[in-house]
Design an enzyme around this catalytic site. Structure first.
Site, PDB file in Angstrom:
ATOM      1  N   TYR A  25      26.233  21.920  23.832  1.00 36.67           N
ATOM      2  CA  TYR A  25      27.038  21.969  25.052  1.00 36.67           C
ATOM      3  C   TYR A  25      26.304  21.273  26.186  1.00 36.67           C
ATOM      4  O   TYR A  25      26.879  20.497  26.949  1.00 36.67           O
ATOM      5  CB  TYR A  25      27.307  23.420  25.438  1.00 36.67           C
ATOM      6  N   ASN A  34      27.106  15.784  34.092  1.00 39.58           N
ATOM      7  CA  ASN A  34      26.594  16.969  34.772  1.00 39.58           C
ATOM      8  C   ASN A  34      25.783  17.831  33.823  1.00 39.58           C
ATOM      9  O   ASN A  34      26.339  18.658  33.126  1.00 39.58           O
ATOM     10  CB  ASN A  34      27.746  17.806  35.326  1.00 39.58           C
ATOM     11  N   ARG A  39      28.602  25.075  30.889  1.00 39.90           N
ATOM     12  CA  ARG A  39      29.617  26.129  30.806  1.00 39.90           C
ATOM     13  C   ARG A  39      31.000  25.537  30.872  1.00 39.90           C
ATOM     14  O   ARG A  39      31.920  25.971  30.187  1.00 39.90           O
ATOM     15  CB  ARG A  39      29.448  27.077  31.980  1.00 39.90           C
ATOM     16  N   ASN A  48      41.006  24.440  24.714  1.00 37.37           N
ATOM     17  CA  ASN A  48      41.525  23.792  23.511  1.00 37.37           C
ATOM     18  C   ASN A  48      42.870  23.138  23.772  1.00 37.37           C
ATOM     19  O   ASN A  48      43.879  23.604  23.294  1.00 37.37           O
ATOM     20  CB  ASN A  48      41.638  24.827  22.398  1.00 37.37           C
ATOM     21  N   CYS A  56      35.582  21.051  17.469  1.00 38.59           N
ATOM     22  CA  CYS A  56      34.748  21.997  18.210  1.00 38.59           C
ATOM     23  C   CYS A  56      33.610  22.491  17.328  1.00 38.59           C
ATOM     24  O   CYS A  56      32.579  22.905  17.819  1.00 38.59           O
ATOM     25  CB  CYS A  56      35.583  23.184  18.661  1.00 38.59           C
ATOM     26  N   HIS A  57      33.808  22.422  16.049  1.00 40.17           N
ATOM     27  CA  HIS A  57      32.769  22.961  15.158  1.00 40.17           C
ATOM     28  C   HIS A  57      31.530  22.077  15.190  1.00 40.17           C
ATOM     29  O   HIS A  57      30.486  22.464  14.713  1.00 40.17           O
ATOM     30  CB  HIS A  57      33.335  23.079  13.755  1.00 40.17           C
ATOM     31  N   GLU A  85      30.234  18.011   5.933  1.00 37.06           N
ATOM     32  CA  GLU A  85      30.088  16.749   6.664  1.00 37.06           C
ATOM     33  C   GLU A  85      28.694  16.184   6.499  1.00 37.06           C
ATOM     34  O   GLU A  85      28.398  15.084   6.930  1.00 37.06           O
ATOM     35  CB  GLU A  85      30.390  16.991   8.141  1.00 37.06           C
TER      36      GLU A  85
END
Length: 116
Positions: A25, A34, A39, A48, A56-57, A85
């Site tokens: 993240y 930034n 967050r 989403n 997102c995984h 993957e």
DNA sequence: AAGTTGACCAAAA
DNA sequence: GTTTTGGCCAACT
């Protein structure tokens, strides 16, 4: 520039994560412009806006763990997907410390952390 | 319109 | 060593 929203940029970056790599993240936030806004990255993904379009995984915590209940179907499902993957998973070792979000399996950021 | 929360991260007590 | 607080910025209520 057409649309310039933080979330939009986040989606773009997350979508740009190559298969077999994961991003944190904080890194996404940094790439978005930034570094302190990690967050908001999570918030954007939580929102989403494009289900099934945003991997997102592939977005994980700084520790290499994922969100234990928000990622998608289930933590094991994510481990399967990421492993499929080509992402290397590390079992919870005694010296790793920290609570493991997903089953205790951590992504090997040392190898699979996405590099812009 | 203003206040509160939040898929985080890092440092201090 | 663990637990709590602080802080950023955007979206939700």
């Amino acid at each position: 520039m057409t649309e310039s929203s933080f979330s939009e940029r986040v989606y773009e970056l997350v979508c740009r994560i190559p298969q077999g790599s994961v991003a944190t993240y904080g890194q996404i936030a940094a790439l978005a412009g930034n570094p302190r806004n990690a967050r908001v990255v999570g918030y954007a993904l939580h929102s989403n806006p494009k289900p099934g379009v945003i991997p997102c995984h592939r977005v994980v915590f700084r520790d290499g763990s994922l969100a234990p209940g928000f990622a998608f179907g289930g933590p094991e499902r994510q481990r399967e997907l990421l492993e499929d993957e080509g992402i290397r998973f590390i079992p919870p070792k005694d010296g790793e410390s920290k609570p493991a979000g997903a089953d205790g399996w951590l992504v090997d950021l040392s190898r699979c952390q996405w590099k812009a």
